[in-house]
Design a protein around this motif. Sequence first.
Motif, PDB file in Angstrom:
ATOM      1  N   VAL A   1       0.827  -1.205   0.000  1.00  0.00           N
ATOM      2  CA  VAL A   1       0.000   0.000   0.000  1.00  0.00           C
ATOM      3  C   VAL A   1       0.864   1.258   0.000  1.00  0.00           C
ATOM      4  N   CYS A   2       0.360   2.266  -0.676  1.00  0.00           N
ATOM      5  CA  CYS A   2       0.993   3.586  -0.659  1.00  0.00           C
ATOM      6  C   CYS A   2       0.120   4.540   0.138  1.00  0.00           C
ATOM      7  N   VAL A   3      -1.194   4.448  -0.064  1.00  0.00           N
ATOM      8  CA  VAL A   3      -2.167   5.232   0.691  1.00  0.00           C
ATOM      9  C   VAL A   3      -2.599   4.399   1.891  1.00  0.00           C
ATOM     10  N   PRO A   4      -2.550   4.935   3.108  1.00  0.00           N
ATOM     11  CA  PRO A   4      -2.966   4.163   4.283  1.00  0.00           C
ATOM     12  C   PRO A   4      -4.409   3.664   4.151  1.00  0.00           C
ATOM     13  N   VAL A   5      -4.632   2.444   4.626  1.00  0.00           N
ATOM     14  CA  VAL A   5      -5.979   1.877   4.646  1.00  0.00           C
ATOM     15  C   VAL A   5      -6.419   1.763   6.100  1.00  0.00           C
TER      16      VAL A   5
ATOM     17  N   ASP B   1       3.161   1.462  -7.473  1.00  0.00           N
ATOM     18  CA  ASP B   1       3.107   0.013  -7.225  1.00  0.00           C
ATOM     19  C   ASP B   1       4.513  -0.516  -6.942  1.00  0.00           C
TER      20      ASP B   1
ATOM     21  N   VAL C   1      -0.929   5.909  -5.699  1.00  0.00           N
ATOM     22  CA  VAL C   1      -1.522   4.629  -5.311  1.00  0.00           C
ATOM     23  C   VAL C   1      -0.501   3.518  -5.521  1.00  0.00           C
TER      24      VAL C   1
ATOM     25  N   THR D   1      -2.368  -1.950  -4.426  1.00  0.00           N
ATOM     26  CA  THR D   1      -3.714  -2.395  -4.060  1.00  0.00           C
ATOM     27  C   THR D   1      -4.724  -1.260  -4.185  1.00  0.00           C
TER      28      THR D   1
ATOM     29  N   TRP E   1      -7.921  -1.539  -2.272  1.00  0.00           N
ATOM     30  CA  TRP E   1      -7.806  -1.300  -0.832  1.00  0.00           C
ATOM     31  C   TRP E   1      -7.667   0.201  -0.550  1.00  0.00           C
ATOM     32  N   GLU E   2      -6.834   0.852  -1.347  1.00  0.00           N
ATOM     33  CA  GLU E   2      -6.430   2.226  -1.063  1.00  0.00           C
ATOM     34  C   GLU E   2      -7.475   3.258  -1.490  1.00  0.00           C
ATOM     35  N   GLN E   3      -8.066   3.039  -2.655  1.00  0.00           N
ATOM     36  CA  GLN E   3      -9.078   3.971  -3.164  1.00  0.00           C
ATOM     37  C   GLN E   3     -10.238   3.171  -3.761  1.00  0.00           C
TER      38      GLN E   3
END
Length: 272
Positions: free
Chosen positions: A172-176, A225, A251, A254, A257-259
């Motif tokens: 992940v790059c953006v926290p979930v 990614d 992003v 995932t 998951w992220e967005q």
Amino acid sequence: MVSFAITEHPAPVLALHQVKLSNGITVNYAAQGPTIGPAVIMLHGYTDSWFSFSRVLPLMPPELRVVVPDLRGHGDSDKPLLGYRITDLADDVIRLMDALQIEKAVVVGHSMGSFVARKVYALARSRVSRLVLVGAGPSTQTEVFTELSTAVDELSDPVDEGFVRDFQMSTVCVPVPASFMEAAIANSRRMPSRIWKALLHGMIEDEVWLVRPEVRTLVLGGRQDSIFSATEQMVLARQFPRGELHLIDGVGHTLHWEQPSTFVSALIRFGV
């Protein structure tokens, strides 16, 4: 990037089922929407399960028939001693379509699931109306997979929580949401180390690079990614006669998951 709004509608009703396939494998799957007609089949990534798509399922149009299996070895599906090539997983998907009387489907695959989706097309191209390949690349013959394979070959039971956490967090790059990530980590830890190893070797050894889908194929993912670079995703899209590319800045591996709303908007725009 043009954004497409998701039409507000009541959340579709999700239910979990199990079915025994014609090869004797019992598959667990999530389903929502109508029980007949064309479907959207979503295939999760390595060590995940149907839960991988749990953030997007409530956003999907309720009139769509959506089926999300736990691929063999994953989640609550059977975990046989053998049979973890991409071909084996794809064959299960086709048999699941037979069992659920799905004549044709849009097949969406994330990461490992993208290779399974391409193999489903190779084995039964008349059953696939469109393909969506998420967090996907042209090949597993990469340094990333070589390093992962070396680490996975050293795993034993119970699979180390720290290893699983690092693995899932790296995607992940953006926290979930923390609760979602904790559930994803716990889900991956349910998988015995022998299956971690068998699946990864199956991915690397049972390549699908010769598969050139002629149906419309969307390569969808993030520019950050860590598994398949933006360049690799671009190369993949160019391999297909009717390939389309949609990459989102900021992003990781995932997108769903992220967005999740961006993911669903992209599917709707593509015409699932």
